[in-house]
Motif scaffolding. Structure first.
Motif, PDB file in Angstrom:
ATOM      1  N   ARG A  58       0.869  -1.171   0.000  1.00 45.85           N
ATOM      2  CA  ARG A  58       0.000   0.000   0.000  1.00 45.85           C
ATOM      3  C   ARG A  58       0.907   1.222   0.000  1.00 45.85           C
ATOM      4  NH1 ARG A  58      -3.849  -0.651  -1.921  1.00 45.85           N
ATOM      5  NH2 ARG A  58      -5.088  -1.800  -0.453  1.00 45.85           N
ATOM      6  N   GLU A  93      -5.531  -5.388   4.363  1.00 51.12           N
ATOM      7  CA  GLU A  93      -6.893  -4.921   4.586  1.00 51.12           C
ATOM      8  C   GLU A  93      -7.060  -4.313   5.975  1.00 51.12           C
ATOM      9  OE1 GLU A  93      -9.516  -8.168   3.684  1.00 51.12           O
ATOM     10  OE2 GLU A  93      -8.934  -8.167   1.573  1.00 51.12           O
ATOM     11  N   ASP A 115      -5.447  -0.886   5.955  1.00 48.59           N
ATOM     12  CA  ASP A 115      -6.356   0.080   5.329  1.00 48.59           C
ATOM     13  C   ASP A 115      -7.478   0.480   6.281  1.00 48.59           C
ATOM     14  OD1 ASP A 115      -4.858  -0.029   2.993  1.00 48.59           O
ATOM     15  OD2 ASP A 115      -6.204  -1.440   1.994  1.00 48.59           O
ATOM     16  N   ALA A 116      -8.027  -0.500   7.005  1.00 48.67           N
ATOM     17  CA  ALA A 116      -9.110  -0.215   7.948  1.00 48.67           C
ATOM     18  C   ALA A 116      -8.619   0.676   9.091  1.00 48.67           C
ATOM     19  CB  ALA A 116      -9.685  -1.520   8.498  1.00 48.67           C
ATOM     20  N   LEU A 171      -6.252   2.901   8.937  1.00 53.03           N
ATOM     21  CA  LEU A 171      -6.030   4.252   8.427  1.00 53.03           C
ATOM     22  C   LEU A 171      -7.322   5.054   8.316  1.00 53.03           C
ATOM     23  CD1 LEU A 171      -3.301   3.796   5.679  1.00 53.03           C
ATOM     24  CD2 LEU A 171      -3.027   4.363   8.085  1.00 53.03           C
ATOM     25  N   LYS A 172      -8.459   4.391   8.245  1.00 52.96           N
ATOM     26  CA  LYS A 172      -9.737   5.086   8.165  1.00 52.96           C
ATOM     27  C   LYS A 172     -10.230   5.566   9.531  1.00 52.96           C
ATOM     28  CE  LYS A 172     -11.045   2.716   3.973  1.00 52.96           C
ATOM     29  NZ  LYS A 172     -11.824   1.657   3.363  1.00 52.96           N
ATOM     30  N   ILE A 173      -9.552   5.165  10.589  1.00 55.63           N
ATOM     31  CA  ILE A 173      -9.914   5.575  11.944  1.00 55.63           C
ATOM     32  C   ILE A 173      -9.136   6.841  12.280  1.00 55.63           C
ATOM     33  CG2 ILE A 173      -9.905   4.938  14.375  1.00 55.63           C
ATOM     34  CD1 ILE A 173      -9.963   1.979  13.434  1.00 55.63           C
ATOM     35  N   SER A 174      -9.837   7.899  12.651  1.00 57.52           N
ATOM     36  CA  SER A 174      -9.136   9.148  12.952  1.00 57.52           C
ATOM     37  C   SER A 174      -8.206   8.935  14.143  1.00 57.52           C
ATOM     38  CB  SER A 174     -10.126  10.275  13.238  1.00 57.52           C
ATOM     39  OG  SER A 174     -10.780  10.069  14.464  1.00 57.52           O
ATOM     40  N   GLU A 204     -15.016   0.943  15.854  1.00 53.64           N
ATOM     41  CA  GLU A 204     -15.051   1.285  14.429  1.00 53.64           C
ATOM     42  C   GLU A 204     -14.820   0.094  13.506  1.00 53.64           C
ATOM     43  OE1 GLU A 204     -13.715   4.855  12.908  1.00 53.64           O
ATOM     44  OE2 GLU A 204     -13.973   5.969  14.769  1.00 53.64           O
ATOM     45  N   LYS A 213     -16.565  -3.528   9.993  1.00 49.17           N
ATOM     46  CA  LYS A 213     -15.713  -3.392   8.814  1.00 49.17           C
ATOM     47  C   LYS A 213     -14.832  -4.598   8.535  1.00 49.17           C
ATOM     48  CE  LYS A 213     -15.749   1.563   9.139  1.00 49.17           C
ATOM     49  NZ  LYS A 213     -15.073   2.742   9.556  1.00 49.17           N
TER      50      LYS A 213
END
Length: 191
Positions: free
Chosen positions: A48, A68, A71-72, A74-77, A125, A129
């Protein structure tokens, strides 16, 4: 997007490797668990590319499941690439899935740099997901025993990473007794 990389392993460090592809050396940051699995001269990693204002960093993973999860994360602030790699360096994909599916943020809070609130946020979170194909089995006696072994080893002064590696290297036919598992883990850490 660079999805994979295959080439010659030029060097390994604790947090990255150097892969030679067509005469060009490419630095790939990777979790400790991925780097440990590299034992030949040829390397194949799922990658990535993370683009920041001041850098381009390529992250490599042994499995698509690791990528994966990265990536998940990185979507968490509040979770950046370095912290995501730290989590994947400390915990296996299966252990992360178990912690999330069974609402056990205390397992994730053992990662250096992750506090209780951040661990709770991660569990909350990620619950919806995690792909169903990667769902982990519920934590049973083995998961509870592993958590107790982790607690014992960290209480003895071993790092979370060392404890996790010892637990992952435990034979499948290991006894159910926590004390016996701790002894097996200590033997693997000593050897």
């Amino acid at each position: 997007m660079i999805a994979t990389i295959e080439g010659q392993l030029a060097s390994k460090a604790a947090d990255h490797i150097l892969v030679t592809v067509g005469g060009v050396g490419i630095e790939v940051s990777a979790p400790f668990s991925t780097i440990e699995k590299l034992n030949s001269d040829r390397v194949f990693l799922y990658t990535r590319l993370v683009v920041r204002e001041d850098s381009l960093t390529l992250y490599g993973f042994a499995t698509t499941g690791e990528r994966e999860l990265f990536d998940a994360f990185l979507k968490i602030s509040g979770i950046g690439p370095r912290l995501a790699v730290a989590i994947l360096s400390t915990m296996s994909v299966e252990n992360i899935h178990n912690a999330v599916r069974n609402d056990r943020p205390e397992l994730i809070s053992r990662v250096p740099g992750i506090g209780k609130k951040t661990a709770q946020k991660i569990v909350l979170e990620l619950q919806d997901k995690i792909p169903s194909a990667l769902e982990a089995a519920p934590i049973g006696a083995d998961g509870d025993a592993s958590a107790e072994v982790m607690d014992a080893l960290t209480a003895l002064g071993y790092s979370v990473v060392e404890a996790q590696m010892a637990i992952q290297s435990m034979p499948l036919d290991a006894p159910d007794s926590v004390e016996e598992r701790v002894m097996i883990a200590l033997q693997s850490l000593a050897g």
